[in-house]
Write a protein that holds these residues in place. Structure first.
Motif, short mmCIF file in Angstrom:
data_model
loop_
_atom_site.label_atom_id
_atom_site.label_comp_id
_atom_site.label_asym_id
_atom_site.label_seq_id
_atom_site.Cartn_x
_atom_site.Cartn_y
_atom_site.Cartn_z
N ASP A 82 97.17 -22.48 47.88
CA ASP A 82 97.52 -21.43 46.78
C ASP A 82 95.97 -21.02 45.20
O ASP A 82 95.87 -22.79 44.88
CB ASP A 82 98.22 -21.24 45.98
N SER A 119 95.49 -20.14 43.03
CA SER A 119 95.63 -20.31 41.40
C SER A 119 95.61 -21.77 41.47
O SER A 119 95.50 -22.08 39.72
CB SER A 119 96.37 -19.02 41.15
N GLN A 152 108.93 -21.98 35.48
CA GLN A 152 109.06 -20.57 34.75
C GLN A 152 109.84 -19.90 35.76
O GLN A 152 110.37 -20.08 36.57
CB GLN A 152 108.14 -19.58 34.65
N ASN A 193 110.03 -16.35 35.69
CA ASN A 193 109.18 -15.51 36.03
C ASN A 193 108.88 -15.52 37.56
O ASN A 193 107.83 -16.00 37.71
CB ASN A 193 108.24 -15.18 35.50
N THR A 237 107.45 -13.28 39.73
CA THR A 237 106.31 -12.85 39.92
C THR A 237 105.18 -13.52 40.69
O THR A 237 104.90 -14.48 40.44
CB THR A 237 105.87 -11.48 38.72
N CYS A 238 104.66 -12.63 41.93
CA CYS A 238 103.58 -13.03 42.47
C CYS A 238 102.79 -12.52 41.68
O CYS A 238 102.45 -11.64 42.74
CB CYS A 238 103.92 -13.30 44.19
N THR A 239 102.68 -12.91 40.65
CA THR A 239 101.16 -11.98 40.02
C THR A 239 99.74 -11.71 41.56
O THR A 239 99.48 -10.75 41.65
CB THR A 239 100.32 -12.91 39.13
N PRO A 240 98.83 -13.10 42.22
CA PRO A 240 98.29 -12.83 43.16
C PRO A 240 98.24 -11.16 44.08
O PRO A 240 98.28 -10.01 44.36
CB PRO A 240 97.39 -13.82 43.65
N ASP A 241 99.72 -11.25 44.49
CA ASP A 241 99.82 -9.47 45.18
C ASP A 241 100.50 -8.55 44.21
O ASP A 241 100.43 -7.38 45.44
CB ASP A 241 101.65 -10.45 46.12
N LEU A 242 100.05 -8.89 43.31
CA LEU A 242 100.15 -7.44 42.52
C LEU A 242 99.01 -6.61 42.70
O LEU A 242 98.88 -5.32 43.25
CB LEU A 242 100.68 -7.59 41.28
N HIS A 243 98.23 -7.36 43.41
CA HIS A 243 96.71 -7.27 43.32
C HIS A 243 96.65 -6.62 44.64
O HIS A 243 96.00 -5.32 44.98
CB HIS A 243 95.38 -8.28 42.89
N SER A 244 96.95 -7.29 46.01
CA SER A 244 96.99 -7.30 46.95
C SER A 244 97.93 -5.51 47.89
O SER A 244 97.50 -5.14 48.80
CB SER A 244 97.28 -8.37 47.70
#
Length: 268
Positions: free
Chosen positions: A220, A222, A245, A247, A249-256
């Motif tokens: 990871d 991050s 947390q 939430n 959401t897998c933030t890096p995959d939002l971009h990928s």
């Protein structure tokens, strides 16, 4: 402080009794709302299709502790307490001390962590405490750390509400090697369904599992790998403190996923 405590081991568990009584003795106003029986591994399940009952319990806890046994799940207990049973929102929602660890990916199924998560979802700082043994009944070090941590947080509150997942090694106080701020690790199991037959000749299955050690982690970027996992740290006899947390959401995959095209459907 005003404290609400729940668990998933049930009203008669030694872990919650030890924690509640110690915090009451430390001068806190303690309320307990927990399942009337063991509800381990229920995750964040809620009771929607039948009534939830809660009965005042006497004689199990210190007289200063007000306690209810609830027919629902751990998350039910906290939700019911906050909306129907306690007169004011608590300063902290606590869960545990759990009989057994809540490390790595086990937290997904954990009723203990889910009880604390319900507090965080209502904007209340929350802590889940677990003793990393299913057989040990020595809750002294876990309770001592809980009392100390609450005292520290009372004097130095966190800037925003957070959920801390705390695991305490099942060793003596002298054998604890420190406290580690740890990231969530991985615990996987080799699951086996044992096929059995009941007295009426009907087939049923019993889930059994064996922990797989040394599971390789996906890197990871991050998170610094200088920060130990909770699984690693507990093996080194460290108390682990992991912020969690709700939430997911897998933030890096939002971009990928940003370059994906959906034929016939416009992408917003």
């Amino acid at each position: 402080m005003k404290l609400l405590i729940s668990n998933d081991d049930g009203i008669f568990a030694q872990g919650i009794r030890s924690l509640a009584n110690a915090l009451a003795a430390a001068g806190h106003e303690v309320s307990v709302v927990c399942p009337d029986r063991e509800r381990s591994a229920t995750g964040h399940g809620l009771t929607l299709h039948q009534p939830i009952r809660a009965e005042i319990v006497e004689s199990i806890f210190d007289p200063a502790v007000k306690a209810w046994a609830c027919s629902g799940t751990p998350a039910d207990c906290v939700k019911l307490a906050l909306w129907a049973l306690v007169d004011k929102p608590p300063d902290f929602v606590l869960a545990g001390v759990n009989h057994g660890p809540n490390l790595g990916t086990d937290i997904i199924c954990s009723g203990t962590v889910s009880a604390a998560m319900e507090g965080l979802m209502e904007g209340i700082p929350s802590i889940a405490f677990s003793l990393a043994s299913y057989t040990s009944q020595e809750f002294g070090p876990a309770v001592d750390f809980a009392v100390s941590l609450l005292s520290q947080l009372e004097k130095q509150p966190t800037p925003k509400p957070m959920l801390l997942n705390v695991n305490i090694p099942a060793v003596s106080q002298a054998e604890i090697t420190g406290v580690a701020i740890a990231r969530q690790g991985i615990r996987r199991y080799f699951d086996i369904f044992q096929k059995r037959t009941d007295p009426r000749g009907k087939t049923y299955y019993w889930l059994a599992g064996e922990l797989l050690e040394d599971v390789e982690e996906m890197p990871d970027p991050s998170v610094s790998h200088d920060i130990p996992t909770d699984v690693q740290a507990i093996a080194d006899n460290k108390i682990t403190v992991t912020p969690l947390q709700y939430n997911l959401t897998c933030t890096p995959d939002l971009h990928s996923l940003g370059d994906w095209q959906f034929q016939g459907f416009p992408k917003q």
